[in-house]
Design a protein around this motif. Structure first.
Motif, PDB file in Angstrom:
ATOM      1  N   SER A 179      -1.355 -39.836  -5.102  1.00 23.08           N
ATOM      2  CA  SER A 179      -1.147 -39.155  -3.820  1.00 23.08           C
ATOM      3  C   SER A 179      -0.796 -40.101  -2.678  1.00 23.08           C
ATOM      4  CB  SER A 179      -2.394 -38.353  -3.453  1.00 23.08           C
ATOM      5  OG  SER A 179      -3.531 -39.195  -3.386  1.00 23.08           O
ATOM      6  N   THR A 219      -2.696 -33.789   0.395  1.00 19.25           N
ATOM      7  CA  THR A 219      -1.835 -34.722  -0.328  1.00 19.25           C
ATOM      8  C   THR A 219      -2.397 -35.014  -1.712  1.00 19.25           C
ATOM      9  OG1 THR A 219      -1.157 -35.735   1.769  1.00 19.25           O
ATOM     10  CG2 THR A 219      -0.735 -37.001  -0.231  1.00 19.25           C
ATOM     11  N   ILE A 222      -2.003 -31.626  -4.031  1.00 14.34           N
ATOM     12  CA  ILE A 222      -0.709 -31.301  -4.624  1.00 14.34           C
ATOM     13  C   ILE A 222      -0.339 -32.266  -5.753  1.00 14.34           C
ATOM     14  CG2 ILE A 222       0.189 -30.094  -2.605  1.00 14.34           C
ATOM     15  CD1 ILE A 222       1.796 -32.596  -1.911  1.00 14.34           C
ATOM     16  N   HIS A 223      -1.209 -33.238  -6.008  1.00 19.33           N
ATOM     17  CA  HIS A 223      -1.021 -34.137  -7.152  1.00 19.33           C
ATOM     18  C   HIS A 223      -2.108 -33.926  -8.205  1.00 19.33           C
ATOM     19  CE1 HIS A 223       1.302 -36.312  -4.023  1.00 19.33           C
ATOM     20  NE2 HIS A 223       2.023 -36.756  -5.028  1.00 19.33           N
ATOM     21  N   SER A 235       3.636 -24.346  -0.982  1.00 21.74           N
ATOM     22  CA  SER A 235       4.103 -25.399  -1.885  1.00 21.74           C
ATOM     23  C   SER A 235       2.887 -25.950  -2.618  1.00 21.74           C
ATOM     24  CB  SER A 235       4.810 -26.509  -1.101  1.00 21.74           C
ATOM     25  OG  SER A 235       5.371 -27.469  -1.970  1.00 21.74           O
ATOM     26  N   SER A 237       0.541 -27.388  -6.119  1.00 20.79           N
ATOM     27  CA  SER A 237       0.616 -28.560  -6.997  1.00 20.79           C
ATOM     28  C   SER A 237       1.663 -28.353  -8.085  1.00 20.79           C
ATOM     29  CB  SER A 237      -0.756 -28.838  -7.622  1.00 20.79           C
ATOM     30  OG  SER A 237      -1.230 -27.714  -8.330  1.00 20.79           O
ATOM     31  N   HIS A 240       4.935 -29.254  -6.561  1.00 22.76           N
ATOM     32  CA  HIS A 240       5.095 -30.700  -6.394  1.00 22.76           C
ATOM     33  C   HIS A 240       5.251 -31.402  -7.742  1.00 22.76           C
ATOM     34  CE1 HIS A 240       5.213 -34.068  -3.701  1.00 22.76           C
ATOM     35  NE2 HIS A 240       4.395 -34.753  -4.505  1.00 22.76           N
ATOM     36  N   HIS A 243       8.737 -31.280  -8.460  1.00 23.82           N
ATOM     37  CA  HIS A 243       9.436 -32.310  -7.674  1.00 23.82           C
ATOM     38  C   HIS A 243       9.387 -33.659  -8.376  1.00 23.82           C
ATOM     39  CE1 HIS A 243      10.860 -34.707  -4.335  1.00 23.82           C
ATOM     40  NE2 HIS A 243       9.794 -35.484  -4.484  1.00 23.82           N
ATOM     41  N   HIS A 244       8.227 -34.048  -8.859  1.00 26.57           N
ATOM     42  CA  HIS A 244       8.104 -35.342  -9.539  1.00 26.57           C
ATOM     43  C   HIS A 244       8.919 -35.364 -10.832  1.00 26.57           C
ATOM     44  CE1 HIS A 244       5.105 -38.032  -7.599  1.00 26.57           C
ATOM     45  NE2 HIS A 244       4.833 -36.915  -6.925  1.00 26.57           N
ATOM     46  N   ASN A 250      11.967 -29.142  -4.084  1.00 25.00           N
ATOM     47  CA  ASN A 250      10.621 -28.982  -3.531  1.00 25.00           C
ATOM     48  C   ASN A 250      10.150 -30.207  -2.739  1.00 25.00           C
ATOM     49  OD1 ASN A 250      10.834 -26.622  -4.974  1.00 25.00           O
ATOM     50  ND2 ASN A 250       9.341 -27.173  -6.531  1.00 25.00           N
ATOM     51  N   TYR A 251      10.880 -30.471  -1.653  1.00 26.83           N
ATOM     52  CA  TYR A 251      10.531 -31.595  -0.782  1.00 26.83           C
ATOM     53  C   TYR A 251       9.421 -31.250   0.204  1.00 26.83           C
ATOM     54  CZ  TYR A 251      15.144 -33.247  -2.342  1.00 26.83           C
ATOM     55  OH  TYR A 251      16.224 -33.632  -3.090  1.00 26.83           O
ATOM     56  N   GLN A 253       5.922 -30.016   2.095  1.00 32.45           N
ATOM     57  CA  GLN A 253       4.529 -30.426   1.913  1.00 32.45           C
ATOM     58  C   GLN A 253       3.582 -29.235   1.769  1.00 32.45           C
ATOM     59  OE1 GLN A 253       3.431 -33.446   1.485  1.00 32.45           O
ATOM     60  NE2 GLN A 253       1.455 -33.799   2.456  1.00 32.45           N
TER      61      GLN A 253
END
Length: 306
Positions: A179, A219, A222-223, A235, A237, A240, A243-244, A250-251, A253
């Protein structure tokens, strides 16, 4: 931050600085006073730096550790894109980045101490005051979500990505410890909207402090790899994680609003929500292949010819 500094001076820094730099002339109630006054700009900077690093490390390690052991799905560590020794690398990266992110942010914190921001205090007196205080929460979230979206999206530009944001995407399958595992400049830029808000829009200082703590917990959340919510507005986890894994989606937050507006929204699928699919070896292999292709495309690396 001024309140935190006041109590830190009373209970920690007055005694610490008195031992390091005692006054030869000032003694109050048999106690030596430091020759370094509280209102000295360099003392303020050093004190705020130490406070922010300490609380940054403490908040990060506490929240990420609780999430890692009680929320994170450890089966994700079997994914082919999960790195050997990744948890240790994430922690080392984050602990090393926090002091630098603090240094970059220091002028903004000191500006708040010196009354340069639009932070205010006091107990709300009227219905309007209370209404403004309540509306400050969605206002803060909307403003900062917009700023983070555009900073984040800009850092995915091929000419910028490899210098700033690539380190965070080293963790294709992130744990909660990822995070705060950023390039320090990347981390500072993504936190900048929080600080800009306090300089542009009036907000109660205690609410601002609470929102700052919330942001750090969010933060981590979402991880956390726990895809409980199927929301199309928040938005989560799962968003996100997409996104990864797939990089260019999904930029945002907190919300999907800016992603939908900017045509970068990608709703998670059963690959995230259905654990049997999440743990499927073939699904993991395809995800790993797709992630590599997308990142190579972002970096401008052409696929190898057969």
């Amino acid at each position: 931050m001024d309140t935190i500094l006041y109590y830190a001076d009373n209970y920690v820094f007055d005694k610490l600085y008195a031992k390091i730099w005692p006054s030869c002339t000032k003694v109050v109630a048999d106690t030596v006073i430091s020759a370094w006054p509280r209102d000295d700009i360099w003392r303020i900077n050093l004190s705020i730096y130490m406070i922010t690093c300490f609380f940054g490390w403490t908040l990060y390690l506490t929240a990420a550790t609780l999430s890692y052991f009680f929320v994170f799905d450890h089966d994700y560590m079997k994914h082919p894109k999960f790195l050997k020794g990744q948890v240790r690398m994430e922690i080392q990266c984050a602990l090393g980045a926090i002091p630098w992110m603090t240094l970059f942010t220091l002028p903004l914190f000191v500006g708040e101490i010196k009354g340069k921001s639009m932070l205010y205090d006091g107990v709300p007196q009227t219905t309007y005051d209370w209404l403004y205080l309540i509306l400050s929460v969605p206002s803060f979230l909307f403003f900062t979500d917009c700023g983070i979206y555009w900073f984040h999206r800009w850092m995915h530009h091929p000419k910028v990505y490899k210098y700033l944001h690539k380190l965070h995407h080293k963790w294709v399958i992130p744990t909660p410890y990822a995070s705060h595992a950023f390039n320090p400049v990347d981390g500072f830029l993504q936190s900048l909207p929080y600080h800009l808000y306090a300089y542009m829009i009036p907000i109660h200082k205690y609410l601002y402090m609470g929102m700052f703590v919330f942001v750090n917990f969010w933060t981590v959340m979402i991880h956390d790899g726990a895809f409980i919510s199927h929301s199309t507005v928040i938005s989560t986890s799962a968003h996100h994680f997409v996104h990864h894994l797939y990089f260019n989606y999904n930029y945002g937050q907190y919300f999907t609003f800016w992603d939908k507006l900017g045509s970068s929204h990608r709703q998670p699928t059963e690959e995230q929500y259905d654990k049997s699919l999440r743990d499927d070896v073939k699904v993991m292999a395809r995800q790993a292949h797709d992630a590599e292709e997308i990142e190579n495309e972002t970096l401008g690396i052409k696929p190898k010819s057969n």
